[in-house]
Write an enzyme that holds these catalytic residues in place. Structure first.
Site, short mmCIF file in Angstrom:
data_model
loop_
_atom_site.label_atom_id
_atom_site.label_comp_id
_atom_site.label_asym_id
_atom_site.label_seq_id
_atom_site.Cartn_x
_atom_site.Cartn_y
_atom_site.Cartn_z
N LEU A 254 -38.76 -82.09 -8.77
CA LEU A 254 -39.39 -83.41 -8.63
C LEU A 254 -38.88 -84.15 -7.40
O LEU A 254 -39.60 -84.92 -6.78
CB LEU A 254 -39.14 -84.23 -9.91
CG LEU A 254 -40.16 -85.34 -10.15
CD1 LEU A 254 -41.56 -84.78 -10.34
CD2 LEU A 254 -39.77 -86.18 -11.36
N CYS A 255 -37.60 -83.87 -7.02
CA CYS A 255 -37.05 -84.58 -5.86
C CYS A 255 -37.78 -84.19 -4.58
O CYS A 255 -37.99 -85.01 -3.68
CB CYS A 255 -35.54 -84.34 -5.73
SG CYS A 255 -35.11 -82.61 -5.58
N THR A 256 -38.20 -82.92 -4.50
CA THR A 256 -38.98 -82.47 -3.34
C THR A 256 -40.29 -83.24 -3.27
O THR A 256 -40.70 -83.74 -2.22
CB THR A 256 -39.29 -80.96 -3.45
OG1 THR A 256 -38.07 -80.27 -3.53
CG2 THR A 256 -40.08 -80.47 -2.26
N GLU A 259 -39.37 -86.98 -2.42
CA GLU A 259 -38.70 -87.36 -1.17
C GLU A 259 -39.18 -86.59 0.06
O GLU A 259 -39.36 -87.17 1.12
CB GLU A 259 -37.18 -87.18 -1.32
CG GLU A 259 -36.58 -88.21 -2.25
CD GLU A 259 -35.29 -87.72 -2.88
OE1 GLU A 259 -34.65 -86.81 -2.31
OE2 GLU A 259 -34.94 -88.22 -3.96
#
Ligand SMILES: [Zn+2]
Length: 481
Positions: A254-256, A259
């Site tokens: 999810l961070c990919t 961000e």
């Protein structure tokens, strides 16, 4: 040049019936014979002539391992009247397979599929028409091919593959799979492996009895890519041997997405997973709703612009949020043709067959490499089985306790059947609604059911594999169990 010569010769053969040289009443049958000869003229060329690749099959034919390929009219007769092929799946690949096999001379085909026809299938599953929507795929496909190709009998089975037992699967010479699920492939692979009986040769090595081996041909497609694989259960690398090739689907972190989006899919997922819950609150959005899809697409395009990413379209958005890999009709056609070719070679032994995997990557070009999947010696499906020592006087209950204690098995609630090759199988104990039928077996001694060296097929919900082979080795009666 040669093809048109053949066509001319075919027309010359056809003349007598049209000229009325045959007795009255024979017309229809004779016409049918001539039609059939014309239809299978190309198959005749392969079966009545030999070639440099004939007899190069890796394991010989299964029916007569020692018999070389002898070109003969009888080969086509065998295909037309005796060889039985099972097609698993009547979807995109299945429709192609049925058509290809029927036109390759196979006269007795069975098809099994548990699905009904959806309107979205009609663009590529060409045996179905609008009026068929809602009807079983297997039934409609069988009707279509039987009607269209004279003399071909296609039998439909509208049910899950698990509804059929070992005896049923044993009646086929080859099983060809056009499936889209790993679970179904795994189950069929385990079933095919469980049908193989092992014999102990002079050196004490356990070897598969060739007459019990039913080859599997597995086709698969994903977008522009596909594969064809030939599996000789317990002889060549099986599906379970290489199960590691199918890792559980990797989710994009999810961070990919939040961000550092790198592609259009990341932008679409951001709109779908991060922005939508903010915009709509707890109200769950319907992925099939065109309005919602358009909303996600628009948000994703804004985000893509921000990160200078191209390629966010409505179709791509639908694919990503519904997790769809597009089905490409031409990929199905290519893979099914290659599968049918393998089935033909296996049954006729007229040419060497695939050893044992072909990759097709139509997105990059037409290069289609082949390579060999190796066997995994400790494979739970196609290995010679786990040898379990037990006293012949032990009860079935004690056997199940031994299965629970054995560190290689650790079975919690096994169901057990005896595998006896061509004679079929019989159930010793089964969990579930039919349990009461087998309860009386629990206290009987093992030797009243089986002899030393018997092969048992065990299934257990605690084990991921569909079934496990256990070979009983009787200990001496006076030894402790
Ligand atoms: Zn295996």
């Amino acid at each position: 040049g040669r093809a048109s010569d053949g066509a001319k010769r075919g027309r010359r053969h056809a003349r007598p019936t049209r000229g009325g040289l045959l007795p009255r009443g024979c017309g229809r049958a004779a016409k049918q014979m001539v039609e059939e000869r014309e239809r299978f003229a190309h198959i005749s060329k392969l079966t009545t002539r030999t070639g440099p690749l004939a007899n190069a099959g890796n394991y010989g034919t299964l029916f007569e391992p020692s018999l070389p390929f002898e070109p003969s009219e009888m080969v086509l007769t065998f295909l037309r009247s005796h060889a039985r092929v099972l097609v698993v799946g009547a979807g995109g690949l299945g429709c192609e397979l049925l058509k290809d096999l029927a036109l390759s001379g196979f006269g007795k085909i069975d098809v099994i599929d548990m699905d009904t026809i959806d309107v979205s299938n009609l663009n590529r599953q060409f045996l179905f028409r609008k009026a068929d929507v809602g009807r079983p795929k297997a039934t409609v496909a069988a009707e279509f091919v039987s009607r269209r190709v004279q003399g071909v009998e296609v039998q439909a089975h509208y049910c899950p593959i698990q509804d059929k037992d070992a005896t049923w699967y044993q009646q086929f010479q080859v099983i060809v799979m056009g499936l889209d699920s790993i679970e179904a492939r795994r189950w069929l692979n385990a079933m095919a492996c469980s049908l193989v009986t092992f014999e102990t040769d002079a050196s004490g090595e356990r070897k598969p009895d060739l007459s019990t081996v039913i080859p599997l041909v597995d086709g698969g497609t994903e977008g522009f890519s596909g594969h064809v694989r030939v599996i000789y259960p317990c002889i060549s690398g099986c599906f379970e041997c290489t199960i590691d090739l199918f890792p559980p689907q990797q989710a994009v972190p999810l961070c990919t997405i939040a961000e550092t989006p790198r592609n259009a899919a990341h932008c679409i997922l951001y709109a779908h997973l991060v922005e939508a819950p903010k915009a709509f609150g707890d109200e769950k959005q319907d992925k099939d709703d065109p309005q919602y899809q358009a909303w996600v697409c628009q948000r994703a395009q804004q985000r893509a612009m921000q990160f200078d990413i191209a390629g966010v379209t409505l179709m791509h958005t639908q694919g990503v949020i519904k997790n769809i890999i597009p089905a490409i009709a031409s990929t199905n056609a290519i893979v099914a043709a290659a599968c049918s070719n393998e089935v033909f070679k296996i049954v006729t032994n007229s040419a060497a067959y695939l050893n044992n995997n072909l990759m097709y990557m139509g997105g990059q070009g037409v290069y289609a490499p082949t390579f060999e999947y190796q066997r995994n010696p400790s494979c739970i499906a196609c290995g010679a089985g786990i040898v379990l020592g037990i006293s012949p006087r032990a009860s079935l209950t004690l056997l199940m306790e031994a299965m629970a204690d054995d560190p290689r098995l650790r079975l919690k609630s096994p169901s057990i059947r005896i595998e006896s090759g061509a004679l079929g199988s019989s159930t010793l104990y089964m969990r579930g609604p039919l349990e009461s039928h087998f309860r009386s077996n629990l206290e009987a001694s093992i030797s009243s059911f089986v002899s030393d060296g018997a092969q048992l097929i065990v299934t257990d919900p605690a084990v991921p594999s569909p079934c496990i082979k256990v070979v009983l080795e009787f200990t001496k009666a006076d030894e402790p169990m």
